[in-house]
Design a protein around this motif. Structure first.
Motif, PDB file in Angstrom:
ATOM      1  N   VAL A  63      36.699  46.394  44.878  1.00  0.00           N
ATOM      2  CA  VAL A  63      35.826  46.298  46.047  1.00  0.00           C
ATOM      3  C   VAL A  63      34.419  46.618  45.579  1.00  0.00           C
ATOM      4  O   VAL A  63      34.216  47.538  44.787  1.00  0.00           O
ATOM      5  CB  VAL A  63      36.273  47.297  47.140  1.00  0.00           C
ATOM      6  CG1 VAL A  63      35.346  47.245  48.338  1.00  0.00           C
ATOM      7  CG2 VAL A  63      37.701  47.013  47.552  1.00  0.00           C
ATOM      8  N   SER A  64      33.429  45.861  46.059  1.00  0.00           N
ATOM      9  CA  SER A  64      32.050  46.098  45.641  1.00  0.00           C
ATOM     10  C   SER A  64      31.612  47.505  46.026  1.00  0.00           C
ATOM     11  O   SER A  64      31.991  48.024  47.078  1.00  0.00           O
ATOM     12  CB  SER A  64      31.114  45.061  46.252  1.00  0.00           C
ATOM     13  OG  SER A  64      31.134  45.146  47.656  1.00  0.00           O
ATOM     14  N   GLN A  65      30.823  48.114  45.171  1.00  0.00           N
ATOM     15  CA  GLN A  65      30.398  49.499  45.385  1.00  0.00           C
ATOM     16  C   GLN A  65      29.070  49.598  46.131  1.00  0.00           C
ATOM     17  O   GLN A  65      28.798  50.614  46.736  1.00  0.00           O
ATOM     18  CB  GLN A  65      30.269  50.216  44.032  1.00  0.00           C
ATOM     19  CG  GLN A  65      31.576  50.318  43.292  1.00  0.00           C
ATOM     20  CD  GLN A  65      32.578  51.187  44.021  1.00  0.00           C
ATOM     21  OE1 GLN A  65      32.249  52.254  44.510  1.00  0.00           O
ATOM     22  NE2 GLN A  65      33.807  50.717  44.119  1.00  0.00           N
ATOM     23  N   ASP A  70      32.443  43.738  49.829  1.00  0.00           N
ATOM     24  CA  ASP A  70      33.173  42.503  49.547  1.00  0.00           C
ATOM     25  C   ASP A  70      34.398  42.815  48.712  1.00  0.00           C
ATOM     26  O   ASP A  70      34.418  43.760  47.931  1.00  0.00           O
ATOM     27  CB  ASP A  70      32.279  41.522  48.781  1.00  0.00           C
ATOM     28  CG  ASP A  70      31.082  41.070  49.596  1.00  0.00           C
ATOM     29  OD1 ASP A  70      31.117  41.216  50.829  1.00  0.00           O
ATOM     30  OD2 ASP A  70      30.123  40.567  48.992  1.00  0.00           O
ATOM     31  N   TRP A  71      35.430  41.993  48.861  1.00  0.00           N
ATOM     32  CA  TRP A  71      36.656  42.142  48.084  1.00  0.00           C
ATOM     33  C   TRP A  71      36.689  41.060  47.022  1.00  0.00           C
ATOM     34  O   TRP A  71      36.354  39.904  47.282  1.00  0.00           O
ATOM     35  CB  TRP A  71      37.881  42.012  48.973  1.00  0.00           C
ATOM     36  CG  TRP A  71      38.131  43.189  49.855  1.00  0.00           C
ATOM     37  CD1 TRP A  71      37.318  44.274  50.044  1.00  0.00           C
ATOM     38  CD2 TRP A  71      39.269  43.400  50.680  1.00  0.00           C
ATOM     39  NE1 TRP A  71      37.891  45.143  50.925  1.00  0.00           N
ATOM     40  CE2 TRP A  71      39.088  44.638  51.336  1.00  0.00           C
ATOM     41  CE3 TRP A  71      40.412  42.686  50.941  1.00  0.00           C
ATOM     42  CZ2 TRP A  71      40.024  45.149  52.227  1.00  0.00           C
ATOM     43  CZ3 TRP A  71      41.351  43.197  51.825  1.00  0.00           C
ATOM     44  CH2 TRP A  71      41.152  44.421  52.455  1.00  0.00           C
ATOM     45  N   ARG A  95      35.931  35.815  46.009  1.00  0.00           N
ATOM     46  CA  ARG A  95      35.185  36.847  46.735  1.00  0.00           C
ATOM     47  C   ARG A  95      35.381  36.611  48.225  1.00  0.00           C
ATOM     48  O   ARG A  95      35.081  35.532  48.737  1.00  0.00           O
ATOM     49  CB  ARG A  95      33.708  36.796  46.397  1.00  0.00           C
ATOM     50  CG  ARG A  95      32.916  37.891  47.134  1.00  0.00           C
ATOM     51  CD  ARG A  95      31.479  37.872  46.792  1.00  0.00           C
ATOM     52  NE  ARG A  95      30.836  36.793  47.555  1.00  0.00           N
ATOM     53  CZ  ARG A  95      29.533  36.560  47.561  1.00  0.00           C
ATOM     54  NH1 ARG A  95      28.724  37.286  46.821  1.00  0.00           N
ATOM     55  NH2 ARG A  95      29.035  35.572  48.270  1.00  0.00           N
ATOM     56  N   VAL A  96      35.865  37.636  48.903  1.00  0.00           N
ATOM     57  CA  VAL A  96      36.036  37.574  50.356  1.00  0.00           C
ATOM     58  C   VAL A  96      34.962  38.472  50.959  1.00  0.00           C
ATOM     59  O   VAL A  96      34.921  39.671  50.690  1.00  0.00           O
ATOM     60  CB  VAL A  96      37.446  38.031  50.784  1.00  0.00           C
ATOM     61  CG1 VAL A  96      37.594  37.922  52.291  1.00  0.00           C
ATOM     62  CG2 VAL A  96      38.522  37.228  50.072  1.00  0.00           C
TER      63      VAL A  96
END
Length: 165
Positions: A63-65, A70-71, A95-96
């Motif tokens: 998961v973006s930090q 975003d996943w 990317r979701v």
């Protein structure tokens, strides 16, 4: 009586050549998420949310930090030649993107076009300062170690102990 010596030697040679040839093939490996196009197509922006995406695709690779949460689902195919380094032959990054309410906004798919190939040069890192030889590395600190705090000068505690007693 028959002699089986030449036949056994020939069979042993053939087995050795087969084993040698088998050891020269590349090892192909899959790492990460296994992309299922049917499951991916079932994710609809505006309809699905975090929970439905997790139930459909599973937990994300990461998961973006920073910024939006975003996943990312990462899938790689790696080929390792004999006596060589592993090399990525194919890569897919899904990317979701979610809105603040947790609903899917978009699903992006990137491939090998986003992979940057870098080739570091040289075998040592240049540093600033003077070049020291082996003897300087071994004997360069003789006389410098412990010279500042020993002896009872002004302001320094006098005596042989660690606290001056």
């Amino acid at each position: 009586m028959r002699s089986f010596g030449p036949k056994i030697a020939a069979a042993g040679l053939m087995m050795a050549l087969a084993a040698l040839a088998g050891g020269c093939t590349s090892i192909k490996d899959h790492r990460g998420y296994i992309v299922d196009q049917t499951l991916l197509d079932s994710i609809q922006p505006g309809i699905d949310n975090r929970l439905s995406v997790e139930k459909t695709l599973g937990r994300p690779t990461f998961v973006s930090q920073f910024g939006e949460k975003d996943w990312y689902y990462v899938s790689q195919f790696v080929s390792t030649p004999p006596f060589g380094r592993p090399r990525t032959t194919d890569q897919t990054v899904l990317r979701v993107t979610f809105d603040p309410a947790g609903n899917v906004v978009a699903v992006d798919r990137k491939g090998m076009e986003q992979v940057a190939r870098i080739s570091p040069e040289g075998d040592k890192t240049p540093t600033l300062g003077r070049e020291r030889g082996l003897l300087e590395d071994l004997f360069g600190n003789i006389g410098a170690v412990g010279a500042g705090g020993m002896g009872g000068g002004s302001g320094a505690p006098g005596g042989p102990g660690p606290n001056g007693s």
